[in-house]
Write a protein that holds these residues in place. Structure first.
Motif, PDB file in Angstrom:
ATOM      1  N   LYS A  51     -12.896   5.926  -6.171  1.00  0.00           N
ATOM      2  CA  LYS A  51     -12.586   6.837  -7.270  1.00  0.00           C
ATOM      3  C   LYS A  51     -11.795   8.070  -6.820  1.00  0.00           C
ATOM      4  N   ALA A  52     -12.156   8.698  -5.701  1.00  0.00           N
ATOM      5  CA  ALA A  52     -11.520   9.958  -5.299  1.00  0.00           C
ATOM      6  C   ALA A  52     -10.456   9.788  -4.215  1.00  0.00           C
ATOM      7  N   CYS A  53     -10.082   8.574  -3.910  1.00  0.00           N
ATOM      8  CA  CYS A  53      -9.040   8.335  -2.904  1.00  0.00           C
ATOM      9  C   CYS A  53      -7.692   8.795  -3.466  1.00  0.00           C
ATOM     10  N   PRO A  54      -6.975   9.683  -2.761  1.00  0.00           N
ATOM     11  CA  PRO A  54      -5.701  10.184  -3.287  1.00  0.00           C
ATOM     12  C   PRO A  54      -4.657   9.080  -3.493  1.00  0.00           C
ATOM     13  N   PHE A  55      -4.683   8.056  -2.670  1.00  0.00           N
ATOM     14  CA  PHE A  55      -3.732   6.958  -2.823  1.00  0.00           C
ATOM     15  C   PHE A  55      -4.076   6.095  -4.038  1.00  0.00           C
ATOM     16  N   CYS A  56      -5.378   5.952  -4.303  1.00  0.00           N
ATOM     17  CA  CYS A  56      -5.814   5.232  -5.509  1.00  0.00           C
ATOM     18  C   CYS A  56      -5.440   6.025  -6.756  1.00  0.00           C
ATOM     19  N   LEU A  68      -0.526   0.130 -18.350  1.00  0.00           N
ATOM     20  CA  LEU A  68      -1.086  -1.127 -17.863  1.00  0.00           C
ATOM     21  C   LEU A  68      -2.606  -1.090 -17.940  1.00  0.00           C
ATOM     22  N   ASN A  69      -3.180  -2.111 -18.526  1.00  0.00           N
ATOM     23  CA  ASN A  69      -4.637  -2.243 -18.641  1.00  0.00           C
ATOM     24  C   ASN A  69      -5.137  -3.190 -17.552  1.00  0.00           C
ATOM     25  N   ILE A  70      -5.155  -2.671 -16.338  1.00  0.00           N
ATOM     26  CA  ILE A  70      -5.569  -3.465 -15.177  1.00  0.00           C
ATOM     27  C   ILE A  70      -7.037  -3.167 -14.882  1.00  0.00           C
ATOM     28  N   LYS A  71      -7.794  -4.218 -14.617  1.00  0.00           N
ATOM     29  CA  LYS A  71      -9.208  -4.066 -14.276  1.00  0.00           C
ATOM     30  C   LYS A  71      -9.319  -3.253 -12.990  1.00  0.00           C
ATOM     31  N   LYS A  72     -10.251  -2.281 -12.987  1.00  0.00           N
ATOM     32  CA  LYS A  72     -10.494  -1.456 -11.805  1.00  0.00           C
ATOM     33  C   LYS A  72     -11.843  -1.842 -11.217  1.00  0.00           C
ATOM     34  N   CYS A  73     -11.855  -2.078  -9.921  1.00  0.00           N
ATOM     35  CA  CYS A  73     -13.071  -2.483  -9.225  1.00  0.00           C
ATOM     36  C   CYS A  73     -13.431  -1.415  -8.193  1.00  0.00           C
ATOM     37  N   ASP A  74     -14.593  -0.807  -8.351  1.00  0.00           N
ATOM     38  CA  ASP A  74     -15.051   0.253  -7.451  1.00  0.00           C
ATOM     39  C   ASP A  74     -15.592  -0.381  -6.167  1.00  0.00           C
ATOM     40  N   ALA A  75     -14.786  -0.353  -5.125  1.00  0.00           N
ATOM     41  CA  ALA A  75     -15.177  -0.965  -3.853  1.00  0.00           C
ATOM     42  C   ALA A  75     -15.989  -0.018  -2.987  1.00  0.00           C
ATOM     43  N   GLN A  76     -16.177   1.204  -3.455  1.00  0.00           N
ATOM     44  CA  GLN A  76     -16.959   2.166  -2.683  1.00  0.00           C
ATOM     45  C   GLN A  76     -18.443   2.080  -3.038  1.00  0.00           C
ATOM     46  N   GLY A  89      -9.335 -10.033   0.814  1.00  0.00           N
ATOM     47  CA  GLY A  89      -8.220  -9.303   1.415  1.00  0.00           C
ATOM     48  C   GLY A  89      -8.306  -9.219   2.930  1.00  0.00           C
ATOM     49  N   GLY A  90      -9.504  -9.418   3.449  1.00  0.00           N
ATOM     50  CA  GLY A  90      -9.668  -9.394   4.898  1.00  0.00           C
ATOM     51  C   GLY A  90     -10.117  -8.058   5.462  1.00  0.00           C
ATOM     52  N   ARG A  91     -10.091  -7.001   4.645  1.00  0.00           N
ATOM     53  CA  ARG A  91     -10.541  -5.688   5.103  1.00  0.00           C
ATOM     54  C   ARG A  91     -10.883  -4.813   3.905  1.00  0.00           C
ATOM     55  N   VAL A  92     -11.754  -3.855   4.147  1.00  0.00           N
ATOM     56  CA  VAL A  92     -12.117  -2.905   3.097  1.00  0.00           C
ATOM     57  C   VAL A  92     -11.192  -1.708   3.249  1.00  0.00           C
ATOM     58  N   LYS A  93     -10.063  -1.788   2.570  1.00  0.00           N
ATOM     59  CA  LYS A  93      -9.058  -0.731   2.575  1.00  0.00           C
ATOM     60  C   LYS A  93      -8.525  -0.629   1.152  1.00  0.00           C
ATOM     61  N   VAL A  94      -8.444   0.587   0.654  1.00  0.00           N
ATOM     62  CA  VAL A  94      -7.983   0.795  -0.716  1.00  0.00           C
ATOM     63  C   VAL A  94      -6.802   1.742  -0.717  1.00  0.00           C
ATOM     64  N   PRO A  95      -5.983   1.676  -1.750  1.00  0.00           N
ATOM     65  CA  PRO A  95      -6.040   0.754  -2.871  1.00  0.00           C
ATOM     66  C   PRO A  95      -5.580  -0.643  -2.461  1.00  0.00           C
ATOM     67  N   CYS A  96      -6.058  -1.614  -3.193  1.00  0.00           N
ATOM     68  CA  CYS A  96      -5.643  -2.997  -2.983  1.00  0.00           C
ATOM     69  C   CYS A  96      -5.553  -3.670  -4.347  1.00  0.00           C
ATOM     70  N   LEU A  97      -4.422  -4.294  -4.600  1.00  0.00           N
ATOM     71  CA  LEU A  97      -4.205  -4.998  -5.863  1.00  0.00           C
ATOM     72  C   LEU A  97      -4.394  -6.489  -5.630  1.00  0.00           C
ATOM     73  N   ARG A  98      -5.335  -7.070  -6.382  1.00  0.00           N
ATOM     74  CA  ARG A  98      -5.568  -8.516  -6.330  1.00  0.00           C
ATOM     75  C   ARG A  98      -4.689  -9.146  -7.406  1.00  0.00           C
ATOM     76  N   ILE A  99      -3.805 -10.049  -6.974  1.00  0.00           N
ATOM     77  CA  ILE A  99      -2.848 -10.689  -7.874  1.00  0.00           C
ATOM     78  C   ILE A  99      -3.154 -12.180  -7.909  1.00  0.00           C
ATOM     79  N   GLN A 107      -3.160 -13.298  -4.139  1.00  0.00           N
ATOM     80  CA  GLN A 107      -2.486 -12.467  -3.138  1.00  0.00           C
ATOM     81  C   GLN A 107      -3.160 -11.099  -3.176  1.00  0.00           C
ATOM     82  N   TRP A 108      -3.374 -10.502  -2.014  1.00  0.00           N
ATOM     83  CA  TRP A 108      -3.969  -9.176  -1.913  1.00  0.00           C
ATOM     84  C   TRP A 108      -2.894  -8.231  -1.408  1.00  0.00           C
ATOM     85  N   LEU A 109      -2.558  -7.225  -2.209  1.00  0.00           N
ATOM     86  CA  LEU A 109      -1.479  -6.304  -1.879  1.00  0.00           C
ATOM     87  C   LEU A 109      -2.068  -4.927  -1.570  1.00  0.00           C
ATOM     88  N   TYR A 110      -1.899  -4.496  -0.322  1.00  0.00           N
ATOM     89  CA  TYR A 110      -2.373  -3.185   0.121  1.00  0.00           C
ATOM     90  C   TYR A 110      -1.216  -2.186   0.088  1.00  0.00           C
TER      91      TYR A 110
END
Length: 126
Positions: A51-56, A68-76, A89-99, A107-110
């Motif tokens: 939620k508070a990640c500046p990149f997110c 865009l109405n994209i589903k948001k998943c709180d990974a924290q 995705g192979g790692r817990v790094k955000v933001p990451c877009l699951r396509i 596809q996991w886009l970091y």
């Protein structure tokens, strides 16, 4: 030392979220048919975030700008989302877009800049 960073995050989080609320741009307006198509396309996307990640925050602002109405998943705070991110995705790094595509391929886009470029390329002209 870890306690210090948690304390700093605890203090800064409300300010970051308030700043996001105040500076989020107005979304582009589409006709109903175009927005319905965009909404349908967005069903194949999910943003894994903190939620508070500046990149997110940066990615969420662009999502708002593009309407865009994209589903948001709180990974924290949600272990199910965190495990899906780590497993898929192979790692817990955000933001990451699951396509997802129609064939079920994922596809996991970091990286926030890559996610924003993808969203602009796919939705800016719709």
């Amino acid at each position: 030392m870890r306690f210090v960073f948690k304390f700093i995050r605890l203090i800064l989080t409300p300010f970051m979220l308030l700043s996001e609320k105040l500076t989020t741009p107005k979304g582009i307006e589409r006709d109903l048919a175009s927005q319905a198509k965009v909404d349908a396309d967005c069903q194949q996307l999910a943003l894994y975030e903190f939620k508070a990640c500046p990149f997110c925050i940066k990615v969420r602002k662009e999502m708002a700008r593009l309407s865009l109405n994209i589903k948001k998943c709180d990974a924290q705070n949600n272990q199910t989302h965190r495990q899906a991110l780590a497993g898929g995705g192979g790692r817990v790094k955000v933001p990451c877009l699951r396509i997802s595509d129609n064939n079920g391929d994922v596809q996991w886009l970091y990286e926030s800049n890559d996610i924003i470029a993808y969203l602009q390329q796919r939705f800016a002209n719709n």
